[in-house]
Design a protein around this motif. Structure first.
Motif, PDB file in Angstrom:
ATOM      1  N   VAL A 163       0.814  -1.206   0.000  1.00 34.17           N
ATOM      2  CA  VAL A 163       0.000   0.000   0.000  1.00 34.17           C
ATOM      3  C   VAL A 163       0.854   1.265   0.000  1.00 34.17           C
ATOM      4  O   VAL A 163       0.528   2.250  -0.664  1.00 34.17           O
ATOM      5  N   VAL A 164       1.957   1.254   0.746  1.00 37.69           N
ATOM      6  CA  VAL A 164       2.793   2.452   0.850  1.00 37.69           C
ATOM      7  C   VAL A 164       3.831   2.506  -0.272  1.00 37.69           C
ATOM      8  O   VAL A 164       4.066   3.554  -0.873  1.00 37.69           O
ATOM      9  N   VAL A 165       4.457   1.367  -0.564  1.00 41.72           N
ATOM     10  CA  VAL A 165       5.526   1.350  -1.562  1.00 41.72           C
ATOM     11  C   VAL A 165       4.961   1.455  -2.981  1.00 41.72           C
ATOM     12  O   VAL A 165       5.561   2.092  -3.853  1.00 41.72           O
ATOM     13  N   GLY A 166       3.777   0.870  -3.218  1.00 43.03           N
ATOM     14  CA  GLY A 166       3.178   0.858  -4.549  1.00 43.03           C
ATOM     15  C   GLY A 166       3.069   2.235  -5.188  1.00 43.03           C
ATOM     16  O   GLY A 166       3.651   2.492  -6.254  1.00 43.03           O
ATOM     17  N   PRO A 167       2.320   3.162  -4.570  1.00 38.05           N
ATOM     18  CA  PRO A 167       2.187   4.480  -5.201  1.00 38.05           C
ATOM     19  C   PRO A 167       3.487   5.270  -5.244  1.00 38.05           C
ATOM     20  O   PRO A 167       3.663   6.152  -6.090  1.00 38.05           O
ATOM     21  N   THR A 168       4.432   4.962  -4.337  1.00 37.11           N
ATOM     22  CA  THR A 168       5.711   5.666  -4.328  1.00 37.11           C
ATOM     23  C   THR A 168       6.553   5.283  -5.536  1.00 37.11           C
ATOM     24  O   THR A 168       7.205   6.132  -6.163  1.00 37.11           O
ATOM     25  N   LEU A 169       6.547   3.988  -5.881  1.00 32.85           N
ATOM     26  CA  LEU A 169       7.381   3.513  -6.985  1.00 32.85           C
ATOM     27  C   LEU A 169       6.702   3.627  -8.346  1.00 32.85           C
ATOM     28  O   LEU A 169       7.353   3.459  -9.373  1.00 32.85           O
ATOM     29  N   GLY A 170       5.391   3.938  -8.348  1.00 32.59           N
ATOM     30  CA  GLY A 170       4.653   4.008  -9.601  1.00 32.59           C
ATOM     31  C   GLY A 170       5.274   4.920 -10.641  1.00 32.59           C
ATOM     32  O   GLY A 170       5.528   4.494 -11.778  1.00 32.59           O
ATOM     33  N   PRO A 171       5.549   6.188 -10.304  1.00 39.12           N
ATOM     34  CA  PRO A 171       6.148   7.082 -11.308  1.00 39.12           C
ATOM     35  C   PRO A 171       7.512   6.607 -11.807  1.00 39.12           C
ATOM     36  O   PRO A 171       7.845   6.770 -12.982  1.00 39.12           O
ATOM     37  N   THR A 172       8.306   6.007 -10.906  1.00 38.56           N
ATOM     38  CA  THR A 172       9.627   5.511 -11.295  1.00 38.56           C
ATOM     39  C   THR A 172       9.506   4.384 -12.314  1.00 38.56           C
ATOM     40  O   THR A 172      10.140   4.397 -13.373  1.00 38.56           O
ATOM     41  N   LEU A 173       8.687   3.404 -11.969  1.00 39.06           N
ATOM     42  CA  LEU A 173       8.500   2.261 -12.859  1.00 39.06           C
ATOM     43  C   LEU A 173       7.883   2.707 -14.177  1.00 39.06           C
ATOM     44  O   LEU A 173       8.287   2.261 -15.259  1.00 39.06           O
TER      45      LEU A 173
END
Length: 523
Positions: free
Chosen positions: A152-162
């Protein structure tokens, strides 16, 4: 027999609990990734689909609106269809819609596919969290929430990077295609291991009016938040119309759900003071989490010139710190008062945001490392204890509804946070530029010297005196604009640090600080 009295060896779901946790967390992470992974690919999609900026924004809006409508109704829908069927079916819809998105050749098809994807994805968050509370024994609820929290926390954080890496290395189509194999794996695992709820109480009637009011109320609220900044908020008749429809529909929905015997969302669970306080805190957490996730890449890319991939590398250590701290909270958090852990997390997060407010136009990668690490640790201290405390006193039969409302509050908080931060950045930038321009005049000695120096530089490069003065003015205007933007970011970072502190009084409304997790009883 209450949950806590069921021996571990007597329940098959307990034996498969880590496989189930992996399955529902992967599904939830896919859902959350798709709320943010699209952002960096919008320019390429806009060009490919021949859309205007306002039109391509519906690729984001359609998904978020559909998401928000389904989340609060997930408990009811799970009971209606059975948890396994509902979760697997939602994954199937999400995966098929991902294929349609990747294959879309027109804006209309893309928007419809994104709405379908949002309807499938909205089920995953709330159903996942409620599932974990049933398939893990009470003494391991913290571990379950730690695993879920990573997604839940890591998902939206890494979204723009990926999203940035995939778009640069392949094409925007692949940000959707990567969902297909992962979605199929999650469907197979769901059908193999996910149990139906032991406590589901299927309604004998369908609350048609409740569903209609929910769709209209949440849908128009999300539209207002998503389009408010671009339409100048309440100066626009469109936004006023959304606001009126949203308030009227939500008020009618609340009145109906509290007075009928078969509500689609049982709002009576909010009578539990601890759950109500936890849900309100979840809203604030959503505001702070999504707003800062949104604003940091904008700062790095628009002012410092970072690429999406470079931005991701800057953000990654903080995301890993959150995941690590979540794991520690899941393993050891039960031994401490959850309210104390949350207060520590707030203190760390707010202190970090105050540090962020000292960032400058000359900041480098090394300047971001520790502030992002400490922010990640602060979030890790908050997420698992808050989830556990919010749902701790609810009966197991109400966990589906409770989890849906809790996740909806965080989702709405995120939408509000992004809308507010976008508006504030624009407003603060204008204010800061006006304040700086008041000092950048020919009567200000440093400004005059800078202008004359730039003019001579332009003349040395072959420009006439008139051209050199125009170019010097353009350069100085650009410098003022960048500095005004930097001041706006600094004020925004500081404000979100203060906002998080304002949520502290909600902790005093929570009766119990130590808990093993949600589910007060089976009935």
């Amino acid at each position: 027999m209450p949950d806590a009295e069921i021996p571990l060896k007597e329940t098959a779901a307990y034996r498969n609990r880590y496989l189930i946790a992996f399955t529902v967390t992967m599904a939830s992470m896919l859902e959350l990734l798709d709320t943010s992974i699209v952002n960096v690919a919008l320019p390429e999609m806009q060009s490919s689909l021949g859309a205007s900026l306002d039109q391509i924004a519906w690729v984001l809006t359609g998904y978020v609106v559909a998401n928000a409508i389904v989340i609060p109704a997930s408990g009811w829908l799970s009971s209606l269809f059975g948890r396994k069927s509902y979760f697997a079916g939602s994954l199937a819809v999400f995966t098929f819609a991902s294929f349609l998105c990747g294959n879309a050749s027109s804006l209309e098809v893309m928007v419809l596919a994104r709405i379908l994807q949002g309807l499938g994805g909205g089920a995953l968050l709330a159903t996942a969290q409620a599932t974990l509370y049933e398939v893990f024994p009470p003494e391991e609820f913290g571990k379950a929430q730690a695993i879920f929290g990573m997604g839940v926390v890591v998902g939206p954080t890494l979204g723009p990077t990926l999203g940035g890496y995939i778009t640069d290395a392949f094409s925007w189509h692949w940000i959707f295609y990567i969902n297909i194999p992962l979605g199929l794996i999650a469907i197979l695992l769901t059908l193999s291991y996910l149990p139906d709820s032991r406590f589901a109480q299927q309604s004998k009637k369908v609350d048609t009016w409740g569903i209609a009011l929910l769709i209209l109320g949440i849908g128009t609220l999300q539209l207002m938040l998503d389009r408010g900044e671009s339409q100048d908020w309440f100066a626009s008749a469109e936004i006023v119309g959304y606001a009126v429809m949203s308030v009227a529909s939500i008020a009618a929905f609340v009145r109906r759900e509290l007075t009928i015997d078969y509500p689609v969302v049982d709002l009576r669970v909010l009578k539990d003071a601890q759950f109500a306080a936890g849900t309100a805190f979840g809203f604030v957490l959503g505001v702070c989490l999504f707003a800062t996730v949104f604003v940091l890449p904008v700062y790095l890319q628009s002012l410092l010139g970072y690429t999406a991939w470079q931005t991701g590398l800057v953000i990654l250590p903080g995301a890993l710190a959150t995941a690590f701290t979540n794991g520690m909270m899941g393993r050891f958090g039960r031994k401490a008062d959850g309210r104390v852990l949350i207060a520590i997390g707030i203190a760390i997060f707010s202190t970090t945001m105050f540090h962020w407010s000292t960032f400058t136009l000359d900041a480098g990668t090394d300047d971001f490392f520790w502030p992002l690490i400490t922010r990640g640790i602060g979030l890790g201290f908050i997420f698992v204890p808050l989830s556990n405390l919010a749902l701790a006193s609810l009966p197991t039969k109400d966990l589906g509804t409770g989890s849906g409302l809790y996740n909806l509050s965080r989702q709405l908080g995120g939408s509000v946070g992004i809308a507010v931060v976008a508006t504030l950045l624009s407003k603060f930038r204008i204010q800061s530029k006006a304040a700086l321009n008041a000092h950048v005049t020919m009567y200000d000695a440093p400004a005059r010297d800078r202008f004359e120096g730039l003019t001579r530089l332009m003349q040395s490069q072959g420009a006439s005196l008139a051209e050199a003065k125009q170019q010097a003015l353009a350069v100085m205007n650009g410098l003022v604009t960048r500095q005004a933007a930097m001041l706006a970011f600094e004020r925004v970072f500081l404000l979100f640090g203060l906002l998080c502190l304002l949520a502290v009084p909600l902790l005093f409304l929570m009766k119990s600080g130590k808990t093993s997790g949600g589910g007060g009883s089976a009935h």
